[in-house]
Design a protein around this motif. Structure first.
Motif, PDB file in Angstrom:
ATOM      1  N   THR A  17      -3.676  -0.657  -8.715  1.00  0.00           N
ATOM      2  CA  THR A  17      -4.156  -0.030  -7.475  1.00  0.00           C
ATOM      3  C   THR A  17      -3.099  -0.035  -6.381  1.00  0.00           C
ATOM      4  N   VAL A  18      -2.309  -1.077  -6.354  1.00  0.00           N
ATOM      5  CA  VAL A  18      -1.328  -1.160  -5.261  1.00  0.00           C
ATOM      6  C   VAL A  18       0.066  -0.725  -5.734  1.00  0.00           C
ATOM      7  N   MET A  23       0.279   4.938  -2.874  1.00  0.00           N
ATOM      8  CA  MET A  23       0.080   4.515  -1.480  1.00  0.00           C
ATOM      9  C   MET A  23       0.965   5.312  -0.541  1.00  0.00           C
ATOM     10  N   ARG A  26      -0.325   8.858  -0.142  1.00  0.00           N
ATOM     11  CA  ARG A  26      -1.495   8.943   0.746  1.00  0.00           C
ATOM     12  C   ARG A  26      -1.065   8.949   2.213  1.00  0.00           C
ATOM     13  N   LEU A 211       5.104  -1.809   3.079  1.00  0.00           N
ATOM     14  CA  LEU A 211       4.086  -2.379   2.193  1.00  0.00           C
ATOM     15  C   LEU A 211       4.051  -3.876   2.505  1.00  0.00           C
ATOM     16  N   GLY A 280       0.193  -0.229   2.933  1.00  0.00           N
ATOM     17  CA  GLY A 280      -0.649  -0.903   1.939  1.00  0.00           C
ATOM     18  C   GLY A 280      -0.553  -2.411   2.078  1.00  0.00           C
ATOM     19  N   LEU A 284      -6.349  -3.968   0.046  1.00  0.00           N
ATOM     20  CA  LEU A 284      -6.608  -2.860  -0.865  1.00  0.00           C
ATOM     21  C   LEU A 284      -6.778  -3.387  -2.298  1.00  0.00           C
ATOM     22  N   THR A 490       5.582  -3.665  -7.539  1.00  0.00           N
ATOM     23  CA  THR A 490       4.854  -3.706  -6.271  1.00  0.00           C
ATOM     24  C   THR A 490       4.886  -5.143  -5.738  1.00  0.00           C
TER      25      THR A 490
END
Ligand SMILES: Nc1ncnc2c1ncn2[C@@H]1O[C@H](COP(=O)(O)OP(=O)(O)OP(=O)(O)O)[C@@H](O)[C@H]1O
Ligand SMILES: O=C(O)[C@H](O)CO
Length: 506
Positions: A17-18, A23, A26, A211, A280, A284, A490
């Motif tokens: 997801t991350v 991210m 978006r 991030l 992010g 999240l 990430t």
């Protein structure tokens, strides 16, 4: 599926997801052909002439790949500093979308092995510095920042040598300095940190996409805030060095820089050409984990996204929490034993000063879960480890081992302990895939770990007193309890998952 498999699948989906590219996509768009504008979370920045990109951090490769796709021909040139081996690791994992295309305009420099600044990272920092210095008022500089950026952008103020700065940061970290403290010191001794990069890029427009891997998303601390006005002074740095007993042990060069540093930070109005945006964070990741855990049938609660403090205290917190969950599953959530554990938890949380955690509310929600469904508790953050030994480990593996020991003791101390009536798995892992200077991201544990280890001749307490959690987990049951993902590309701090289900009903 076993609890362990569930925990592993939660961790993997969280990391998914991350991923940096979605991210970034978006948050950023490029709009208009004639007079293009960069749109960042609703703010528009005209692309007057040239667009440049720099970046540094563990998640920056994927961010850069996505940014290049968005910017297309408007991007003139870029330089990113990323961890050693990350391209190979992502290639091996088949994560093509995190890699740059063959004719990319972005130069990649890999360095900072084990998250420590090195000559390669320094080379990258010099290249970034030169690019920033050459910009004009018509240029736009996109800066991609993520955790690990501090080690990947070393620029010690002369006459400080890279080795001297590395040694000082290592000593601070090993004495248990929190990331805020570490980065206040780094900022004071660096040309690029603490807003230095933004100052060098003036008069170009600077847009930083960040991030976050720090609790509370403090812009001036994440990667030591190279594009953010620092609110810290040399006085703050001296206080930290005093606290960790390092003031009288400093290299001459550091003393020289400290005595000639301006006593006041640069005025915030000097940053009007800069926009810093968080794209992010850990929140999240945990929201997605909660969704997944509920799909797997767990009654799920998020404890906090800001768990911090000394690893031993945090381990005690998790052990008490597990006991409370087990009492609830054994329908003993209202009794005197539960009251006692709740009291312990309230005291621990007050001591740990976890930002924004309303434990009373959490405990009420926990009590409301009822004994029918298995329970999943999720948390995120970063603990600190005060190194006493010379072993190999990381804060997640150490936390898991300490929780394993704590649960073993709790079960042994109490006849008919509710822990004995539940199946329990605890997982702690770094979302970047590397926990301390080890090949693992973290580890799993359960209350049975200590006894099973003893049968293999492994003494958990001895490993812990030498901060040797990685060696322990590598040897124990052939490494089965290590969480090994490889570098994930990430970085949104660490996450913990507690999974508990009743094995017998009282
Ligand atoms: N043997 C060990 N046992 C436990 N923890 C250790 C050990 N050696 C190092 N550490 C801890 O590992 C931490 C560094 O880990 P790592 O390099 O994963 O940092 P990080 O905080 O995740 O990096 P970043 O935030 O920059 O991405 C330090 O806080 C240090 O105390
Ligand atoms: O790079 C750093 O300073 C840490 O990862 C915190 O952002």
């Amino acid at each position: 599926m076993s609890l362990r498999e569930h925990a592993l699948s939660l961790f993997r989906s969280v990391v998914g997801t991350v991923r940096p590219a979605p991210m970034l996509k978006r948050a950023v768009k490029l709009q208009g052909d004639g007079c293009p504008q960069l749109l960042v979370k609703g703010q528009a920045f005209p692309v007057k002439r040239d667009l440049y990109l720099v970046g540094f951090g563990k998640a920056v490769l994927g961010m850069a790949a996505a940014a290049e796709e968005i910017l297309g021909d408007h991007l003139i040139r870029g330089i990113i500093n990323v961890p050693l081996g990350i391209q190979e690791s992502l290639q091996r994992a088949g994560m093509q979308e995190m890699l740059l295309k063959p004719h990319s305009k972005i130069q990649v420099i890999e360095g900072a092995k084990n998250n420590l600044p090195d000559p390669e990272a320094l080379k990258g920092a010099v290249a970034i510095q030169e690019l920033a210095e050459g910009l004009t008022a018509d240029d736009l500089l996109l800066v991609l920042i993520s955790g690990g950026g501090s080690a990947l952008l070393p620029a010690p103020i002369p006459p400080i040598l890279l080795k001297e700065k590395e040694k000082l940061t290592k000593m601070l970290a090993s004495r248990g300095a929190a990331i805020q403290e570490l980065n206040i010191v780094r900022k004071t001794l660096s040309l690029l940190k603490g807003g230095g990069l933004a100052q060098l890029a003036y008069p170009a427009q600077v847009v930083s996409l960040i991030l976050s891997d720090v609790i509370g998303d403090p812009l001036d601390i994440i990667a030591s805030g190279p594009t953010v006005a620092s609110s810290h002074s040399v006085q703050d740095c001296l206080q930290i060095l005093t606290k960790y007993n390092l003031l009288h042990n400093l290299p001459k060069s550091v003393e020289t820089v400290l005595s000639s540093s301006p006593t006041k930070p640069t005025a915030p109005e000097d940053y009007s050409h800069v926009c810093n945006v968080i794209i992010g964070s850990n929140t999240l990741a945990l929201d997605e984990a909660k969704r997944q855990a509920e799909d797997l049938g767990y009654a799920t609660l998020i404890l906090s996204t800001a768990i911090c403090g000394e690893v031993g205290r945090v381990a005690t917190l998790y052990c008490q929490l597990v006991q409370l969950v087990c009492l609830g599953l054994a329908s003993l959530g209202e009794g005197p034993r539960s009251e006692e554990v709740r009291g312990n938890l309230l005291q621990l949380v007050a001591e740990l000063e976890i930002p924004g955690l309303n434990l009373a509310n959490f405990l009420q929600a926990l009590q409301g879960l009822g004994p029918e469904r298995p329970v999943c508790i999720l948390a995120g953050g970063e603990t600190t480890v005060q190194l006493q030994g010379t072993g190999k480990g990381g804060r997640n593996q150490e936390l898991a081992l300490r929780v394993g020991l704590g649960l073993h003791r709790a079960r042994a101390m109490e006849t008919g302990s509710p822990l004995g009536r539940c199946e329990i798995v605890f997982l702690s892992g770094g979302t970047d895939g590397q926990d301390g200077p080890t090949e693992a991201a973290g580890a799993f544990c359960s209350p049975e770990l200590v006894e099973a280890a003893l049968q293999e001749g492994l003494d958990v307490e001895a490993f812990l007193s030498n901060n040797d959690s990685y060696t322990f987990f590598s040897q124990f049951q052939g490494g089965h309890h290590l969480l090994v993902t490889g570098l994930t590309g990430t970085n949104v701090m660490d996450i913990q998952a507690i999974l508990v289900r009743a094995t017998e009903r009282s």
